[in-house]
Design a protein around this motif. Structure first.
Motif, PDB file in Angstrom:
ATOM      1  N   ASN A   7       0.821  -1.210   0.000  1.00  0.00           N
ATOM      2  CA  ASN A   7       0.000   0.000   0.000  1.00  0.00           C
ATOM      3  C   ASN A   7       0.856   1.262   0.000  1.00  0.00           C
ATOM      4  N   TYR A   8       1.954   1.194   0.769  1.00  0.00           N
ATOM      5  CA  TYR A   8       2.850   2.349   0.840  1.00  0.00           C
ATOM      6  C   TYR A   8       3.476   2.646  -0.532  1.00  0.00           C
ATOM      7  N   LEU A   9       3.912   1.561  -1.210  1.00  0.00           N
ATOM      8  CA  LEU A   9       4.511   1.738  -2.537  1.00  0.00           C
ATOM      9  C   LEU A   9       3.497   2.316  -3.520  1.00  0.00           C
ATOM     10  N   LYS A  10       2.267   1.785  -3.454  1.00  0.00           N
ATOM     11  CA  LYS A  10       1.231   2.312  -4.338  1.00  0.00           C
ATOM     12  C   LYS A  10       0.983   3.793  -4.066  1.00  0.00           C
ATOM     13  N   TYR A  11       0.954   4.117  -2.774  1.00  0.00           N
ATOM     14  CA  TYR A  11       0.729   5.506  -2.390  1.00  0.00           C
ATOM     15  C   TYR A  11       1.865   6.402  -2.889  1.00  0.00           C
ATOM     16  N   ALA A  12       3.102   5.913  -2.696  1.00  0.00           N
ATOM     17  CA  ALA A  12       4.284   6.688  -3.095  1.00  0.00           C
ATOM     18  C   ALA A  12       4.301   6.898  -4.614  1.00  0.00           C
ATOM     19  N   ILE A  16       4.108  10.351  -6.691  1.00  0.00           N
ATOM     20  CA  ILE A  16       5.094  10.723  -7.720  1.00  0.00           C
ATOM     21  C   ILE A  16       4.394  11.058  -9.027  1.00  0.00           C
ATOM     22  N   LEU A  17       3.411  10.226  -9.401  1.00  0.00           N
ATOM     23  CA  LEU A  17       2.676  10.475 -10.647  1.00  0.00           C
ATOM     24  C   LEU A  17       1.940  11.811 -10.602  1.00  0.00           C
ATOM     25  N   ILE A  21       2.613  14.776 -13.117  1.00  0.00           N
ATOM     26  CA  ILE A  21       1.502  15.335 -13.890  1.00  0.00           C
ATOM     27  C   ILE A  21       1.363  16.834 -13.636  1.00  0.00           C
ATOM     28  N   GLY A  22       1.533  17.245 -12.369  1.00  0.00           N
ATOM     29  CA  GLY A  22       1.456  18.659 -12.009  1.00  0.00           C
ATOM     30  C   GLY A  22       2.544  19.475 -12.701  1.00  0.00           C
ATOM     31  N   ILE A  23       3.755  18.888 -12.716  1.00  0.00           N
ATOM     32  CA  ILE A  23       4.871  19.580 -13.382  1.00  0.00           C
ATOM     33  C   ILE A  23       4.599  19.721 -14.875  1.00  0.00           C
TER      34      ILE A  23
END
Length: 247
Positions: A7-12, A16-17, A21-23
């Motif tokens: 879950n932590y990896l998915k969250y991380a 990041i995505l 996407i924001g950038i």
């Protein structure tokens, strides 16, 4: 523990995505803003060039009027000198104000485009090339007229004075300064009038003067042709810019 790590990896990865996407969105917005600003600058430059060209158009018209008048005076002088009744008063009238006129180039916007490197803001390559060619021809025209003024016309004026072809007004000549007035003023001097007319009775001297007047008239014809071509280029340049702005 495995579920928590997953879950932590998915969250991380999700975070990041989102950041990526924001950038990307921020970069895209910045690109749009830059493109919009560049487009506005391009339009501003082109509108300013149109204003400069309008000013240049009037300067060209003034030059055309001047050269037509100078050529006409040369023609009248030649006809009179070829007559059987050469009169010093007529020669003074035709020749003393055959003068030069500086051709002024009005190109502040183009100079700004060149010095700032903003010429590439003109996105249309064909239009950009036409603008560059237009101002190259304008500079060429100014150079031709400048050389004519400083050499051919200056030599002609010196000849008129040196050979006593015209009767100068010495009083006015002494008051002219700073290049304000390049014409040769005249004033009636009876003994000078006789001297002029006696000299022009000499066929060799008369032939020499006729040749110089003819050359001076030809200089006006060359400059006139140059300005007529410039008028056509101005019309084409105005049309090309206006069509681009309206597209």
């Amino acid at each position: 523990m495995k579920n928590q790590t997953g879950n932590y990896l998915k969250y991380a990865i999700g975070e990041i995505l989102l950041v990526v996407i924001g950038i990307l969105i921020a970069l895209q917005i910045n690109t749009w803003n830059t493109a919009r600003l560049d487009h506005n600058k391009e339009k501003e430059y082109l509108f300013n060039i149109l204003e400069d060209i309008k000013t240049q158009q009037q300067l060209v018209k003034d030059q055309v009027t001047h050269n037509i008048l100078m050529r006409l005076k040369c023609e009248k002088a030649i006809r009179h000198l070829n007559s059987n009744n050469i009169n010093a008063d007529s020669i003074n009238l035709y020749l003393t104000d055959i003068t030069r006129k500086t051709f002024v180039v009005s190109d502040p916007t183009f100079q700004d485009l060149k010095s700032s490197g903003n010429i590439l803001l003109i996105k249309n390559g064909d239009l950009r090339k036409k603008i560059l060619t237009f101002y190259q021809y304008l500079d060429y025209s100014a150079l031709v007229i400048q050389i004519s003024n400083e050499k051919t016309i200056a030599e002609f004026r010196d000849l008129l004075v040196k050979e006593n072809v015209v009767d100068m007004n010495y009083t006015d000549s002494l008051t002219v300064a700073g290049g304000i007035d390049f014409s040769l003023k005249t004033t009636p001097i009876l003994w000078a009038k006789k001297l002029q007319e006696d000299k022009l009775k000499n066929r060799d001297f008369l032939f020499m003067i006729l040749n110089h007047i003819g050359q001076r008239g030809r200089t006006s014809s060359v400059n006139l042709d140059l300005m007529k071509r410039m008028e056509l280029r101005i019309e084409n340049m105005q049309r090309d810019i206006e069509n681009y702005l309206n597209s």
